[in-house]
Design an enzyme around this catalytic site. Structure first.
Site, PDB file in Angstrom:
ATOM      1  N   SER A 129       0.764  -1.147  -0.051  1.00 30.56           N
ATOM      2  CA  SER A 129      -0.168  -0.029  -0.025  1.00 30.56           C
ATOM      3  C   SER A 129       0.839   1.270   0.084  1.00 30.56           C
ATOM      4  O   SER A 129       2.100   1.272   0.513  1.00 30.56           O
ATOM      5  CB  SER A 129      -0.945  -0.098   1.328  1.00 30.56           C
ATOM      6  OG  SER A 129      -1.394   1.164   1.579  1.00 30.56           O
ATOM      7  N   TYR A 142      -2.864   0.092  10.643  1.00 29.02           N
ATOM      8  CA  TYR A 142      -2.790  -0.591   9.360  1.00 29.02           C
ATOM      9  C   TYR A 142      -1.599  -0.017   8.533  1.00 29.02           C
ATOM     10  O   TYR A 142      -0.707  -0.873   7.967  1.00 29.02           O
ATOM     11  CB  TYR A 142      -3.891  -0.040   8.595  1.00 29.02           C
ATOM     12  CG  TYR A 142      -4.010  -0.663   7.163  1.00 29.02           C
ATOM     13  CD1 TYR A 142      -4.154  -1.748   6.696  1.00 29.02           C
ATOM     14  CD2 TYR A 142      -3.761   0.396   6.129  1.00 29.02           C
ATOM     15  CE1 TYR A 142      -4.088  -2.261   5.259  1.00 29.02           C
ATOM     16  CE2 TYR A 142      -3.583  -0.143   4.791  1.00 29.02           C
ATOM     17  CZ  TYR A 142      -4.080  -1.332   4.238  1.00 29.02           C
ATOM     18  OH  TYR A 142      -3.779  -1.583   2.969  1.00 29.02           O
TER      19      TYR A 142
END
Length: 232
Positions: A129, A142
């Site tokens: 990501s 996260y």
């Protein structure tokens, strides 16, 4: 890495990016796609072989590696966002994020590395990501897990090179999935993530920057730290 005729394992394959990967692999001629899911009954995509695979369960991981002993591509896609606040509440969700996103990827890779080696080297794809690099005030746990997974990906790239395994890290901003349904921001289609990743895999490229934000943030890593803060 040749996609046609390959045998792939995709974790977290029942929806979102994982489902897009299974579809793209089959569309490009993969001989077999194992859909790694916690509940095999939910893996209903035509042409895939359901594989019970909770990436936090060592026994299931070992059984999956044995069942998919013909794998030549492994896509570590399984991941969670627990929505842990930076300064409030408990850290249990952040621990789950690290357990799935980081340790889960590591455990699956450990189990499948000998499989890939036995089948000629193949490829390992880790779904990362832009949060690997960028401050994320909404999902700090996260982001931390993805930063750890990026570091792991770099280590695996070096560690698996002698056995001929291509290790690919995929970075992207928001993707249009259930997990981002409440996010009001530009999003990339899951199918585009899969398509661009398989394009890069076919060119033996070790890193995929799917969208403009991932390219900008990647370029900013050598710049002032302020460039890694989200736009206000």
């Amino acid at each position: 890495m040749e996609i046609e005729g390959a045998v792939a394992v995709v974790t977290g394959a029942n929806r979102g990016i994982g489902l897009a990967f299974t579809r793209a692999l089959l569309a490009r001629g993969a001989a077999k796609v194992y859909a790694g899911v916690r509940d095999p009954a939910r893996a209903q995509e035509p042409g895939v072989t359901a594989l019970p695979l909770d990436v936090t369960d060592d026994e299931q991981i070992a059984a999956a590696a044995e069942a998919a002993a013909d794998a030549t591509i492994v896509v570590n896609n399984a991941g969670i966002q627990a929505g842990v606040a930076l300064l409030d509440g408990t850290l249990e969700g952040a621990r789950r994020e690290m357990e799935v996103n980081y340790f889960g990827t590591w455990a699956v890779t450990r189990a499948f590395a000998p499989v890939l080696a036995a089948n000629g080297g193949g490829a390992l794809v880790n779904m990362l990501s832009v949060a690997s690099w960028r401050v994320n005030m909404r999902w700090p746990g996260y982001a931390a897990s993805k930063a750890a997974e990026w570091s792991l990906t770099n280590a695996l790239r070096v560690g698996l090179r002698p056995q001929g395994t291509l290790v690919v890290g995929v970075h992207v901003g928001f993707v249009d999935t259930d997990a981002t349904a409440g996010v009001d921001a530009p999003k990339t289609a899951a199918g585009e993530v899969a398509a661009l990743t398989l394009d890069a895999l076919g060119r033996d490229e070790p890193e995929v920057l799917v969208d403009e934000v991932s390219r900008q943030v990647r370029a900013a890593l050598s710049g002032p730290v302020e460039l890694l803060e989200p736009a206000r």
